[in-house]
Scaffold this motif. Structure first.
Motif, PDB file in Angstrom:
ATOM      1  N   PHE A 118       0.170  -2.910   9.852  1.00 39.19           N
ATOM      2  CA  PHE A 118      -0.485  -2.954   8.548  1.00 39.19           C
ATOM      3  C   PHE A 118      -1.335  -1.722   8.269  1.00 39.19           C
ATOM      4  CE2 PHE A 118       0.121  -7.393   9.938  1.00 39.19           C
ATOM      5  CZ  PHE A 118       1.067  -7.749   8.986  1.00 39.19           C
ATOM      6  N   ILE A 119      -2.010  -1.208   9.276  1.00 45.68           N
ATOM      7  CA  ILE A 119      -2.837  -0.016   9.076  1.00 45.68           C
ATOM      8  C   ILE A 119      -1.960   1.203   8.817  1.00 45.68           C
ATOM      9  CG2 ILE A 119      -4.505   1.530  10.186  1.00 45.68           C
ATOM     10  CD1 ILE A 119      -5.615  -0.988  11.608  1.00 45.68           C
ATOM     11  N   GLU A 120      -0.858   1.315   9.556  1.00 49.71           N
ATOM     12  CA  GLU A 120       0.066   2.424   9.342  1.00 49.71           C
ATOM     13  C   GLU A 120       0.691   2.356   7.953  1.00 49.71           C
ATOM     14  OE1 GLU A 120       0.594   5.114  11.228  1.00 49.71           O
ATOM     15  OE2 GLU A 120      -0.999   4.323  12.493  1.00 49.71           O
ATOM     16  N   ALA A 121       0.959   1.147   7.465  1.00 50.27           N
ATOM     17  CA  ALA A 121       1.499   0.982   6.117  1.00 50.27           C
ATOM     18  C   ALA A 121       0.511   1.495   5.083  1.00 50.27           C
ATOM     19  CB  ALA A 121       1.833  -0.478   5.853  1.00 50.27           C
ATOM     20  N   PHE A 122      -0.776   1.184   5.279  1.00 51.06           N
ATOM     21  CA  PHE A 122      -1.798   1.660   4.349  1.00 51.06           C
ATOM     22  C   PHE A 122      -1.931   3.174   4.406  1.00 51.06           C
ATOM     23  CE2 PHE A 122      -6.158   2.795   3.244  1.00 51.06           C
ATOM     24  CZ  PHE A 122      -6.230   2.248   1.966  1.00 51.06           C
ATOM     25  N   LYS A 123      -1.870   3.743   5.608  1.00 53.26           N
ATOM     26  CA  LYS A 123      -1.960   5.195   5.739  1.00 53.26           C
ATOM     27  C   LYS A 123      -0.773   5.885   5.088  1.00 53.26           C
ATOM     28  CE  LYS A 123      -4.555   5.297  10.064  1.00 53.26           C
ATOM     29  NZ  LYS A 123      -4.469   5.641  11.498  1.00 53.26           N
ATOM     30  N   MET A 124       0.394   5.279   5.164  1.00 59.01           N
ATOM     31  CA  MET A 124       1.600   5.867   4.593  1.00 59.01           C
ATOM     32  C   MET A 124       1.568   5.814   3.069  1.00 59.01           C
ATOM     33  SD  MET A 124       4.407   7.401   5.195  1.00 59.01           S
ATOM     34  CE  MET A 124       4.332   7.239   6.958  1.00 59.01           C
ATOM     35  N   TYR A 125       1.170   4.661   2.514  1.00 59.82           N
ATOM     36  CA  TYR A 125       1.172   4.489   1.055  1.00 59.82           C
ATOM     37  C   TYR A 125       0.094   3.474   0.691  1.00 59.82           C
ATOM     38  CZ  TYR A 125       3.184   4.248  -3.619  1.00 59.82           C
ATOM     39  OH  TYR A 125       3.384   4.328  -4.979  1.00 59.82           O
ATOM     40  N   PRO A 126      -1.123   3.936   0.383  1.00 59.93           N
ATOM     41  CA  PRO A 126      -2.241   3.020   0.142  1.00 59.93           C
ATOM     42  C   PRO A 126      -2.035   2.048  -1.024  1.00 59.93           C
ATOM     43  CG  PRO A 126      -3.039   5.254   0.448  1.00 59.93           C
ATOM     44  CD  PRO A 126      -1.541   5.330   0.381  1.00 59.93           C
ATOM     45  N   ALA A 127      -1.167   2.368  -1.947  1.00 52.24           N
ATOM     46  CA  ALA A 127      -0.955   1.493  -3.100  1.00 52.24           C
ATOM     47  C   ALA A 127      -0.077   0.292  -2.775  1.00 52.24           C
ATOM     48  CB  ALA A 127      -0.324   2.287  -4.247  1.00 52.24           C
ATOM     49  N   ILE A 128       0.380   0.162  -1.536  1.00 55.71           N
ATOM     50  CA  ILE A 128       1.286  -0.929  -1.185  1.00 55.71           C
ATOM     51  C   ILE A 128       0.601  -2.290  -1.301  1.00 55.71           C
ATOM     52  CG2 ILE A 128       0.884  -0.861   1.312  1.00 55.71           C
ATOM     53  CD1 ILE A 128       4.282  -1.354  -0.312  1.00 55.71           C
ATOM     54  N   TYR A 129      -0.672  -2.374  -0.932  1.00 54.26           N
ATOM     55  CA  TYR A 129      -1.353  -3.667  -0.967  1.00 54.26           C
ATOM     56  C   TYR A 129      -1.683  -4.134  -2.386  1.00 54.26           C
ATOM     57  CZ  TYR A 129      -1.408  -3.424   4.057  1.00 54.26           C
ATOM     58  OH  TYR A 129      -1.020  -3.356   5.367  1.00 54.26           O
ATOM     59  N   PRO A 130      -2.221  -3.279  -3.268  1.00 57.05           N
ATOM     60  CA  PRO A 130      -2.399  -3.750  -4.647  1.00 57.05           C
ATOM     61  C   PRO A 130      -1.071  -4.077  -5.325  1.00 57.05           C
ATOM     62  CG  PRO A 130      -3.552  -1.673  -4.325  1.00 57.05           C
ATOM     63  CD  PRO A 130      -2.827  -1.971  -3.074  1.00 57.05           C
ATOM     64  N   MET A 131      -0.018  -3.342  -4.965  1.00 54.77           N
ATOM     65  CA  MET A 131       1.298  -3.604  -5.538  1.00 54.77           C
ATOM     66  C   MET A 131       1.827  -4.969  -5.085  1.00 54.77           C
ATOM     67  SD  MET A 131       4.585  -1.088  -5.400  1.00 54.77           S
ATOM     68  CE  MET A 131       3.554   0.294  -5.834  1.00 54.77           C
ATOM     69  N   LEU A 132       1.667  -5.279  -3.809  1.00 52.61           N
ATOM     70  CA  LEU A 132       2.096  -6.582  -3.301  1.00 52.61           C
ATOM     71  C   LEU A 132       1.265  -7.716  -3.889  1.00 52.61           C
ATOM     72  CD1 LEU A 132       2.794  -5.806   0.457  1.00 52.61           C
ATOM     73  CD2 LEU A 132       4.457  -6.240  -1.350  1.00 52.61           C
ATOM     74  N   LEU A 133      -0.034  -7.466  -4.064  1.00 51.51           N
ATOM     75  CA  LEU A 133      -0.897  -8.465  -4.689  1.00 51.51           C
ATOM     76  C   LEU A 133      -0.457  -8.738  -6.123  1.00 51.51           C
ATOM     77  CD1 LEU A 133      -3.419 -10.243  -4.347  1.00 51.51           C
ATOM     78  CD2 LEU A 133      -4.766  -8.304  -5.153  1.00 51.51           C
ATOM     79  N   LEU A 134      -0.128  -7.683  -6.843  1.00 50.23           N
ATOM     80  CA  LEU A 134       0.357  -7.837  -8.219  1.00 50.23           C
ATOM     81  C   LEU A 134       1.661  -8.629  -8.252  1.00 50.23           C
ATOM     82  CD1 LEU A 134       0.356  -7.173 -11.276  1.00 50.23           C
ATOM     83  CD2 LEU A 134       1.478  -5.019 -10.688  1.00 50.23           C
TER      84      LEU A 134
END
Length: 101
Positions: free
Chosen positions: A46-62
């Motif tokens: 999960f941390i590596e995913a955020f480092k790679m593309y920080p917008a992934i979590y708000p996008m998944l939440l949306l």
């Protein structure tokens, strides 16, 4: 664990799409890194995913909220959707601008 084994078995790391903007123009596009971030999420990194593309979590939440809104009636759904969209675009643009600094 099973999903990770499936990815390793299928070798999906080798079949990711290239960025055509980067190939044609030579610069990253605002979506560069999203595929790798999704791959990191499926592997549980999960941390590596955020480092790679920080917008992934708000996008998944949306996307999760939009799916829940289809199944259930949510009060103030339009306002929440707009806020989530603005935050997702904000994360994408901030990440894109920081790549050039």
């Amino acid at each position: 664990m099973r999903l990770r084994a499936l990815f390793i078995y299928l070798g999906l790391d080798n079949f990711m799409l290239p960025c055509f903007t980067k190939k044609l123009i030579g610069i990253d596009c605002p979506g560069c890194g999203m595929q790798r971030a999704i791959l990191f999420l499926t592997k549980g990194e999960f941390i590596e995913a955020f480092k790679m593309y920080p917008a992934i979590y708000p996008m998944l939440l949306l996307l999760a909220f939009l799916g829940a809104n289809k199944l259930y009636t949510i009060k103030y759904a339009n306002t929440i959707t707009i806020i989530l969209m603005i935050s997702t675009v904000g994360f994408i643009l901030t990440n894109y601008i920081l790549k050039f600094i």
